[in-house]
Design a protein around this motif. Sequence first.
Motif, PDB file in Angstrom:
ATOM      1  N   SER A 131       0.829  -1.207   0.000  1.00  9.11           N
ATOM      2  CA  SER A 131       0.000   0.000   0.000  1.00  9.11           C
ATOM      3  C   SER A 131       0.861   1.254   0.000  1.00  9.11           C
ATOM      4  N   VAL A 132       0.475   2.222  -0.820  1.00  7.49           N
ATOM      5  CA  VAL A 132       1.199   3.491  -0.909  1.00  7.49           C
ATOM      6  C   VAL A 132       0.188   4.627  -0.868  1.00  7.49           C
ATOM      7  N   GLU A 133       0.401   5.575   0.040  1.00  2.00           N
ATOM      8  CA  GLU A 133      -0.492   6.726   0.140  1.00  2.00           C
ATOM      9  C   GLU A 133       0.077   7.893  -0.664  1.00  2.00           C
ATOM     10  N   PHE A 134      -0.800   8.555  -1.427  1.00  2.00           N
ATOM     11  CA  PHE A 134      -0.403   9.702  -2.242  1.00  2.00           C
ATOM     12  C   PHE A 134      -1.123  10.939  -1.717  1.00  2.00           C
ATOM     13  N   ALA A 135      -0.597  11.466  -0.609  1.00  2.00           N
ATOM     14  CA  ALA A 135      -1.168  12.678  -0.022  1.00  2.00           C
ATOM     15  C   ALA A 135      -0.780  13.887  -0.876  1.00  2.00           C
ATOM     16  N   ALA A 136      -1.541  14.979  -0.721  1.00  2.00           N
ATOM     17  CA  ALA A 136      -1.201  16.214  -1.423  1.00  2.00           C
ATOM     18  C   ALA A 136       0.185  16.676  -0.957  1.00  2.00           C
ATOM     19  N   LEU A 137       0.995  17.163  -1.886  1.00  4.16           N
ATOM     20  CA  LEU A 137       2.361  17.571  -1.561  1.00  4.16           C
ATOM     21  C   LEU A 137       2.374  18.954  -0.928  1.00  4.16           C
ATOM     22  N   SER A 138       3.301  19.148  -0.003  1.00  3.01           N
ATOM     23  CA  SER A 138       3.532  20.483   0.554  1.00  3.01           C
ATOM     24  C   SER A 138       4.252  21.338  -0.480  1.00  3.01           C
ATOM     25  N   ASP A 139       4.356  22.641  -0.227  1.00  7.63           N
ATOM     26  CA  ASP A 139       5.062  23.524  -1.163  1.00  7.63           C
ATOM     27  C   ASP A 139       6.519  23.110  -1.337  1.00  7.63           C
ATOM     28  N   ASN A 140       7.156  22.684  -0.255  1.00  5.98           N
ATOM     29  CA  ASN A 140       8.559  22.253  -0.355  1.00  5.98           C
ATOM     30  C   ASN A 140       8.685  20.981  -1.187  1.00  5.98           C
ATOM     31  N   GLU A 141       7.743  20.050  -1.009  1.00  3.03           N
ATOM     32  CA  GLU A 141       7.755  18.821  -1.810  1.00  3.03           C
ATOM     33  C   GLU A 141       7.466  19.117  -3.276  1.00  3.03           C
ATOM     34  N   LEU A 142       6.560  20.061  -3.516  1.00  2.00           N
ATOM     35  CA  LEU A 142       6.277  20.471  -4.899  1.00  2.00           C
ATOM     36  C   LEU A 142       7.520  21.075  -5.544  1.00  2.00           C
ATOM     37  N   ALA A 143       8.268  21.851  -4.761  1.00  2.00           N
ATOM     38  CA  ALA A 143       9.484  22.473  -5.296  1.00  2.00           C
ATOM     39  C   ALA A 143      10.522  21.414  -5.674  1.00  2.00           C
ATOM     40  N   VAL A 144      10.676  20.395  -4.833  1.00  2.00           N
ATOM     41  CA  VAL A 144      11.620  19.310  -5.135  1.00  2.00           C
ATOM     42  C   VAL A 144      11.185  18.587  -6.403  1.00  2.00           C
ATOM     43  N   TRP A 145       9.894  18.269  -6.504  1.00  2.00           N
ATOM     44  CA  TRP A 145       9.386  17.575  -7.690  1.00  2.00           C
ATOM     45  C   TRP A 145       9.577  18.446  -8.935  1.00  2.00           C
ATOM     46  N   ALA A 146       9.295  19.740  -8.809  1.00  2.00           N
ATOM     47  CA  ALA A 146       9.399  20.649  -9.952  1.00  2.00           C
ATOM     48  C   ALA A 146      10.840  20.743 -10.460  1.00  2.00           C
ATOM     49  N   ARG A 147      11.804  20.782  -9.549  1.00  2.00           N
ATOM     50  CA  ARG A 147      13.218  20.848  -9.975  1.00  2.00           C
ATOM     51  C   ARG A 147      13.592  19.597 -10.771  1.00  2.00           C
ATOM     52  N   ASP A 148      13.168  18.442 -10.297  1.00  2.00           N
ATOM     53  CA  ASP A 148      13.451  17.198 -11.026  1.00  2.00           C
ATOM     54  C   ASP A 148      12.784  17.202 -12.395  1.00  2.00           C
ATOM     55  N   HIS A 149      11.548  17.703 -12.457  1.00  6.85           N
ATOM     56  CA  HIS A 149      10.825  17.742 -13.729  1.00  6.85           C
ATOM     57  C   HIS A 149      11.517  18.698 -14.701  1.00  6.85           C
ATOM     58  N   LEU A 150      11.962  19.845 -14.205  1.00 10.78           N
ATOM     59  CA  LEU A 150      12.668  20.799 -15.062  1.00 10.78           C
ATOM     60  C   LEU A 150      13.978  20.212 -15.575  1.00 10.78           C
ATOM     61  N   LYS A 151      14.639  19.438 -14.744  1.00  7.92           N
ATOM     62  CA  LYS A 151      15.890  18.800 -15.171  1.00  7.92           C
ATOM     63  C   LYS A 151      15.634  17.841 -16.328  1.00  7.92           C
ATOM     64  N   ARG A 152      14.528  17.091 -16.244  1.00  8.67           N
ATOM     65  CA  ARG A 152      14.170  16.185 -17.340  1.00  8.67           C
ATOM     66  C   ARG A 152      13.823  16.958 -18.612  1.00  8.67           C
TER      67      ARG A 152
END
Length: 338
Positions: A135-156
Amino acid sequence: MSLVTREELKRQLKQKQLAPLYLLFGPEEYLREQCARVITETALHGAALREFNEASFSLLSVDVQQALAAAEQLPMMAERRVVRVTDFARLREADEGALMRYVARPVETSVVIFSADDLDKRRKLSKTLMEACVSVEFAALSDNELAVWARDHLKRLQAETDERTLRQIIALVGPSVRRLANELDKLATAALPAGYITMDMVEALVGRSRELSNFELTDHLIARDRRRALVTLRRLLDDGAEPLMLVGLIASNYHRLALVKELMAQGRPKEEVFRLVNMPFSKRQEFLETARRTDAQDLARRLARIAATDLAIKTSLGGGGPKGAHLQLEMLVCELAS
Protein backbone atom coordinates in the motif's frame (compact mmCIF):
# COMPACT_ATOMS: atom_id res chain seq x y z
CA MET A 1 1.87 -6.68 3.34
CA SER A 2 2.49 -3.15 4.65
CA LEU A 3 2.27 0.57 4.00
CA VAL A 4 5.41 1.70 2.17
CA THR A 5 6.64 5.08 0.96
CA ARG A 6 6.81 6.08 -2.69
CA GLU A 7 10.61 5.91 -2.48
CA GLU A 8 10.54 2.37 -1.05
CA LEU A 9 8.21 1.19 -3.81
CA LYS A 10 10.46 2.81 -6.41
CA ARG A 11 13.45 0.86 -5.06
CA GLN A 12 11.47 -2.39 -5.11
CA LEU A 13 10.41 -1.89 -8.72
CA LYS A 14 13.95 -1.04 -9.81
CA GLN A 15 15.00 -4.39 -8.35
CA LYS A 16 12.11 -6.07 -10.25
CA GLN A 17 10.43 -7.04 -6.97
CA LEU A 18 6.76 -7.34 -7.89
CA ALA A 19 3.83 -8.16 -5.61
CA PRO A 20 0.51 -9.66 -6.73
CA LEU A 21 -1.49 -6.87 -5.04
CA TYR A 22 -1.02 -3.08 -4.83
CA LEU A 23 -3.19 -0.43 -3.20
CA LEU A 24 -2.54 3.16 -4.33
CA PHE A 25 -4.69 5.77 -2.59
CA GLY A 26 -4.81 9.48 -1.86
CA PRO A 27 -5.80 12.79 -3.49
CA GLU A 28 -2.60 13.28 -5.54
CA GLU A 29 -3.92 11.53 -8.63
CA TYR A 30 -1.13 12.50 -11.04
CA LEU A 31 1.59 10.78 -9.00
CA ARG A 32 -0.77 7.89 -8.25
CA GLU A 33 -1.43 7.32 -11.96
CA GLN A 34 2.28 7.65 -12.70
CA CYS A 35 3.03 4.99 -10.08
CA ALA A 36 0.42 2.62 -11.58
CA ARG A 37 2.08 3.07 -14.99
CA VAL A 38 5.52 2.22 -13.58
CA ILE A 39 4.17 -0.94 -11.91
CA THR A 40 2.48 -1.90 -15.19
CA GLU A 41 5.63 -1.26 -17.25
CA THR A 42 7.72 -3.34 -14.83
CA ALA A 43 5.24 -6.23 -14.82
CA LEU A 44 4.80 -6.29 -18.61
CA HIS A 45 8.40 -5.59 -19.59
CA GLY A 46 9.19 -7.64 -22.69
CA ALA A 47 5.62 -8.92 -23.09
CA ALA A 48 4.90 -9.63 -26.76
CA LEU A 49 1.11 -9.35 -26.57
CA ARG A 50 0.67 -6.51 -24.11
CA GLU A 51 -2.88 -5.62 -25.19
CA PHE A 52 -4.03 -9.11 -24.13
CA ASN A 53 -2.38 -8.86 -20.71
CA GLU A 54 -3.59 -5.47 -19.49
CA ALA A 55 -7.10 -4.51 -18.38
CA SER A 56 -8.78 -1.74 -16.36
CA PHE A 57 -12.14 -1.89 -14.56
CA SER A 58 -14.24 0.76 -12.83
CA LEU A 59 -16.55 -1.08 -10.44
CA LEU A 60 -19.12 1.70 -10.87
CA SER A 61 -19.87 0.40 -14.35
CA VAL A 62 -18.55 -3.19 -14.37
CA ASP A 63 -19.57 -6.14 -12.21
CA VAL A 64 -16.87 -7.16 -9.75
CA GLN A 65 -16.96 -10.73 -11.09
CA GLN A 66 -15.77 -9.49 -14.47
CA ALA A 67 -12.74 -7.81 -12.90
CA LEU A 68 -11.97 -10.92 -10.84
CA ALA A 69 -12.28 -13.16 -13.91
CA ALA A 70 -9.66 -11.01 -15.64
CA ALA A 71 -7.37 -11.28 -12.61
CA GLU A 72 -7.75 -15.06 -12.52
CA GLN A 73 -7.03 -15.46 -16.23
CA LEU A 74 -3.59 -16.78 -17.18
CA PRO A 75 -1.31 -14.35 -19.07
CA MET A 76 -0.95 -14.83 -22.81
CA MET A 77 2.64 -15.39 -23.94
CA ALA A 78 3.94 -13.39 -20.97
CA GLU A 79 4.97 -13.92 -17.36
CA ARG A 80 2.23 -11.73 -15.91
CA ARG A 81 -0.94 -9.81 -16.65
CA VAL A 82 -1.96 -6.50 -15.03
CA VAL A 83 -5.46 -5.61 -13.87
CA ARG A 84 -6.32 -2.13 -12.56
CA VAL A 85 -9.41 -1.72 -10.37
CA THR A 86 -11.01 1.60 -9.38
CA ASP A 87 -14.24 2.77 -7.71
CA PHE A 88 -14.47 -0.10 -5.23
CA ALA A 89 -15.51 2.00 -2.21
CA ARG A 90 -19.28 1.43 -2.43
CA LEU A 91 -19.68 -2.24 -3.32
CA ARG A 92 -22.56 -4.43 -2.18
CA GLU A 93 -21.75 -6.78 0.69
CA ALA A 94 -21.71 -9.85 -1.62
CA ASP A 95 -19.31 -8.14 -4.03
CA GLU A 96 -17.05 -7.05 -1.17
CA GLY A 97 -16.94 -10.66 -0.04
CA ALA A 98 -15.91 -11.87 -3.51
CA LEU A 99 -13.18 -9.25 -3.68
CA MET A 100 -11.85 -10.12 -0.23
CA ARG A 101 -11.77 -13.83 -1.12
CA TYR A 102 -9.56 -13.04 -4.13
CA VAL A 103 -7.31 -10.80 -2.06
CA ALA A 104 -6.85 -13.63 0.47
CA ARG A 105 -5.57 -15.93 -2.32
CA PRO A 106 -4.38 -13.83 -5.29
CA VAL A 107 -3.23 -15.40 -8.54
CA GLU A 108 0.58 -15.23 -8.61
CA THR A 109 0.74 -14.55 -12.36
CA SER A 110 -1.45 -11.44 -12.05
CA VAL A 111 -0.61 -7.99 -10.69
CA VAL A 112 -3.79 -6.30 -9.46
CA ILE A 113 -3.59 -2.56 -8.77
CA PHE A 114 -6.36 -1.04 -6.64
CA SER A 115 -6.50 2.75 -7.00
CA ALA A 116 -8.66 5.22 -5.05
CA ASP A 117 -8.87 8.96 -4.45
CA ASP A 118 -9.94 8.38 -0.87
CA LEU A 119 -9.93 5.38 1.46
CA ASP A 120 -12.17 4.96 4.48
CA LYS A 121 -9.80 3.04 6.72
CA ARG A 122 -12.63 2.15 9.10
CA ARG A 123 -14.30 -0.15 6.58
CA LYS A 124 -13.61 -3.89 6.54
CA LEU A 125 -12.70 -3.95 2.83
CA SER A 126 -10.22 -1.10 3.28
CA LYS A 127 -8.57 -2.83 6.23
CA THR A 128 -8.38 -6.09 4.27
CA LEU A 129 -6.78 -4.38 1.28
CA MET A 130 -4.23 -2.54 3.42
CA GLU A 131 -3.25 -5.79 5.14
CA ALA A 132 -2.98 -7.81 1.91
CA CYS A 133 -1.54 -5.28 -0.55
CA VAL A 134 1.65 -3.32 -0.90
CA SER A 135 0.00 0.00 0.00
CA VAL A 136 1.20 3.49 -0.91
CA GLU A 137 -0.49 6.73 0.14
CA PHE A 138 -0.40 9.70 -2.24
CA ALA A 139 -1.17 12.68 -0.02
CA ALA A 140 -1.20 16.21 -1.42
CA LEU A 141 2.36 17.57 -1.56
CA SER A 142 3.53 20.48 0.55
CA ASP A 143 5.06 23.52 -1.16
CA ASN A 144 8.56 22.25 -0.35
CA GLU A 145 7.75 18.82 -1.81
CA LEU A 146 6.28 20.47 -4.90
CA ALA A 147 9.48 22.47 -5.30
CA VAL A 148 11.62 19.31 -5.13
CA TRP A 149 9.39 17.58 -7.69
CA ALA A 150 9.40 20.65 -9.95
CA ARG A 151 13.22 20.85 -9.98
CA ASP A 152 13.45 17.20 -11.03
CA HIS A 153 10.83 17.74 -13.73
CA LEU A 154 12.67 20.80 -15.06
CA LYS A 155 15.89 18.80 -15.17
CA ARG A 156 14.17 16.18 -17.34
CA LEU A 157 12.94 19.00 -19.58
CA GLN A 158 16.48 20.44 -19.75
CA ALA A 159 15.24 23.73 -18.34
CA GLU A 160 15.99 25.71 -15.20
CA THR A 161 14.88 28.71 -13.16
CA ASP A 162 15.77 30.52 -9.94
CA GLU A 163 14.24 29.73 -6.55
CA ARG A 164 12.07 32.86 -6.42
CA THR A 165 10.53 32.18 -9.83
CA LEU A 166 9.92 28.53 -8.96
CA ARG A 167 8.10 29.53 -5.76
CA GLN A 168 5.96 31.96 -7.74
CA ILE A 169 4.97 29.20 -10.19
CA ILE A 170 3.92 26.98 -7.28
CA ALA A 171 1.98 29.84 -5.65
CA LEU A 172 0.06 30.45 -8.88
CA VAL A 173 -0.55 26.79 -9.71
CA GLY A 174 -1.55 25.45 -6.29
CA PRO A 175 -1.12 21.90 -4.94
CA SER A 176 -1.94 19.93 -8.11
CA VAL A 177 1.11 18.14 -9.54
CA ARG A 178 -0.77 17.57 -12.82
CA ARG A 179 -1.29 21.31 -13.33
CA LEU A 180 2.27 22.03 -12.19
CA ALA A 181 3.61 19.57 -14.77
CA ASN A 182 1.50 21.13 -17.52
CA GLU A 183 2.61 24.67 -16.65
CA LEU A 184 6.29 23.68 -16.44
CA ASP A 185 6.05 21.94 -19.82
CA LYS A 186 4.55 25.11 -21.30
CA LEU A 187 7.17 27.37 -19.70
CA ALA A 188 10.07 25.12 -20.75
CA THR A 189 8.85 25.33 -24.36
CA ALA A 190 8.58 29.11 -24.11
CA ALA A 191 12.14 29.28 -22.71
CA LEU A 192 13.71 27.60 -25.75
CA PRO A 193 16.48 27.68 -26.93
CA ALA A 194 18.18 29.03 -23.79
CA GLY A 195 16.09 26.88 -21.45
CA TYR A 196 15.91 29.49 -18.66
CA ILE A 197 12.46 30.37 -17.28
CA THR A 198 12.15 33.99 -16.15
CA MET A 199 9.63 35.72 -13.90
CA ASP A 200 8.35 37.67 -16.91
CA MET A 201 7.50 34.38 -18.66
CA VAL A 202 5.61 33.16 -15.60
CA GLU A 203 3.59 36.37 -15.27
CA ALA A 204 2.81 36.38 -19.01
CA LEU A 205 1.85 32.71 -19.35
CA VAL A 206 0.72 31.14 -16.09
CA GLY A 207 -1.46 33.92 -14.65
CA ARG A 208 -2.92 34.94 -18.01
CA SER A 209 -3.85 31.39 -18.93
CA ARG A 210 -5.79 30.85 -15.72
CA GLU A 211 -7.63 34.17 -15.88
CA LEU A 212 -8.68 33.91 -19.52
CA SER A 213 -9.79 30.29 -19.19
CA ASN A 214 -11.98 31.31 -16.26
CA PHE A 215 -13.66 34.08 -18.26
CA GLU A 216 -14.00 31.75 -21.25
CA LEU A 217 -15.91 29.24 -19.10
CA THR A 218 -18.21 31.96 -17.74
CA ASP A 219 -18.78 33.32 -21.27
CA HIS A 220 -20.05 29.92 -22.41
CA LEU A 221 -22.24 29.55 -19.32
CA ILE A 222 -23.87 32.95 -19.80
CA ALA A 223 -24.31 32.25 -23.52
CA ARG A 224 -26.03 28.94 -22.55
CA ASP A 225 -23.55 27.03 -24.72
CA ARG A 226 -23.42 23.75 -22.81
CA ARG A 227 -21.09 21.90 -25.19
CA ARG A 228 -18.37 24.57 -25.17
CA ALA A 229 -18.76 25.12 -21.44
CA LEU A 230 -18.17 21.41 -20.76
CA VAL A 231 -15.17 21.31 -23.12
CA THR A 232 -13.62 24.33 -21.35
CA LEU A 233 -14.37 22.81 -17.94
CA ARG A 234 -12.71 19.54 -18.92
CA ARG A 235 -9.61 21.42 -20.12
CA LEU A 236 -9.38 23.33 -16.83
CA LEU A 237 -9.77 20.13 -14.79
CA ASP A 238 -7.19 18.32 -16.93
CA ASP A 239 -4.81 21.21 -16.26
CA GLY A 240 -5.20 20.43 -12.56
CA ALA A 241 -7.55 23.27 -11.54
CA GLU A 242 -9.21 22.50 -8.20
CA PRO A 243 -13.04 22.11 -8.35
CA LEU A 244 -13.63 24.40 -5.36
CA MET A 245 -11.43 27.06 -6.95
CA LEU A 246 -13.45 26.83 -10.18
CA VAL A 247 -16.74 27.10 -8.28
CA GLY A 248 -15.34 30.19 -6.57
CA LEU A 249 -14.28 31.71 -9.90
CA ILE A 250 -17.69 31.01 -11.47
CA ALA A 251 -19.39 32.55 -8.42
CA SER A 252 -17.09 35.57 -8.63
CA ASN A 253 -18.06 36.27 -12.24
CA TYR A 254 -21.77 35.87 -11.56
CA HIS A 255 -21.44 38.22 -8.56
CA ARG A 256 -19.69 40.68 -10.89
CA LEU A 257 -22.60 40.35 -13.29
CA ALA A 258 -25.07 41.05 -10.47
CA LEU A 259 -23.01 44.06 -9.34
CA VAL A 260 -22.89 45.48 -12.88
CA LYS A 261 -26.66 45.08 -13.19
CA GLU A 262 -27.23 46.83 -9.86
CA LEU A 263 -24.89 49.72 -10.74
CA MET A 264 -26.58 50.16 -14.12
CA ALA A 265 -30.00 50.21 -12.41
CA GLN A 266 -28.69 53.04 -10.24
CA GLY A 267 -27.79 54.97 -13.36
CA ARG A 268 -24.03 54.92 -12.76
CA PRO A 269 -21.90 55.93 -15.77
CA LYS A 270 -20.04 53.17 -17.63
CA GLU A 271 -16.64 54.50 -16.59
CA GLU A 272 -17.56 54.14 -12.91
CA VAL A 273 -19.00 50.65 -13.44
CA PHE A 274 -15.79 49.53 -15.16
CA ARG A 275 -13.71 51.01 -12.36
CA LEU A 276 -15.68 49.18 -9.66
CA VAL A 277 -15.79 45.82 -11.47
CA ASN A 278 -12.33 44.39 -12.07
CA MET A 279 -12.09 42.34 -15.28
CA PRO A 280 -9.93 42.10 -18.43
CA PHE A 281 -10.32 45.19 -20.61
CA SER A 282 -11.35 43.14 -23.65
CA LYS A 283 -14.32 41.69 -21.74
CA ARG A 284 -15.84 44.94 -20.40
CA GLN A 285 -18.27 45.93 -23.15
CA GLU A 286 -19.45 42.35 -23.63
CA PHE A 287 -19.98 42.00 -19.87
CA LEU A 288 -22.03 45.23 -19.83
CA GLU A 289 -24.29 44.00 -22.64
CA THR A 290 -24.76 40.64 -20.94
CA ALA A 291 -25.79 42.37 -17.70
CA ARG A 292 -28.46 44.33 -19.60
CA ARG A 293 -29.96 41.11 -21.02
CA THR A 294 -29.84 39.08 -17.78
CA ASP A 295 -32.95 38.78 -15.58
CA ALA A 296 -32.19 39.70 -11.96
CA GLN A 297 -34.32 36.91 -10.45
CA ASP A 298 -32.75 34.31 -12.75
CA LEU A 299 -29.32 35.58 -11.74
CA ALA A 300 -30.23 35.20 -8.05
CA ARG A 301 -31.36 31.60 -8.66
CA ARG A 302 -28.09 30.79 -10.41
CA LEU A 303 -26.04 32.26 -7.58
CA ALA A 304 -28.01 30.10 -5.12
CA ARG A 305 -27.29 27.01 -7.26
CA ILE A 306 -23.56 27.85 -7.29
CA ALA A 307 -23.59 28.20 -3.47
CA ALA A 308 -25.33 24.80 -3.18
CA THR A 309 -22.61 23.18 -5.33
CA ASP A 310 -19.89 24.74 -3.19
CA LEU A 311 -21.51 23.23 -0.06
CA ALA A 312 -22.01 19.84 -1.77
CA ILE A 313 -18.32 19.59 -2.67
CA LYS A 314 -17.20 20.63 0.82
CA THR A 315 -19.48 18.04 2.47
CA SER A 316 -18.78 15.27 -0.11
CA LEU A 317 -22.46 15.08 -1.08
CA GLY A 318 -22.77 12.60 -3.95
CA GLY A 319 -19.29 11.16 -3.39
CA GLY A 320 -15.99 12.30 -1.95
CA GLY A 321 -12.62 12.88 -3.57
CA PRO A 322 -11.89 14.41 -6.98
CA LYS A 323 -14.45 12.23 -8.81
CA GLY A 324 -17.32 13.40 -6.61
CA ALA A 325 -16.23 17.04 -6.88
CA HIS A 326 -15.87 16.77 -10.68
CA LEU A 327 -19.38 15.28 -10.92
CA GLN A 328 -20.88 18.12 -8.86
CA LEU A 329 -19.08 20.70 -11.02
CA GLU A 330 -20.21 19.10 -14.28
CA MET A 331 -23.83 19.05 -13.02
CA LEU A 332 -23.53 22.74 -12.12
CA VAL A 333 -22.16 23.66 -15.55
CA CYS A 334 -24.95 21.73 -17.29
CA GLU A 335 -27.61 23.50 -15.22
CA LEU A 336 -26.11 26.99 -15.60
CA ALA A 337 -25.77 26.50 -19.36
CA SER A 338 -29.33 25.21 -19.83
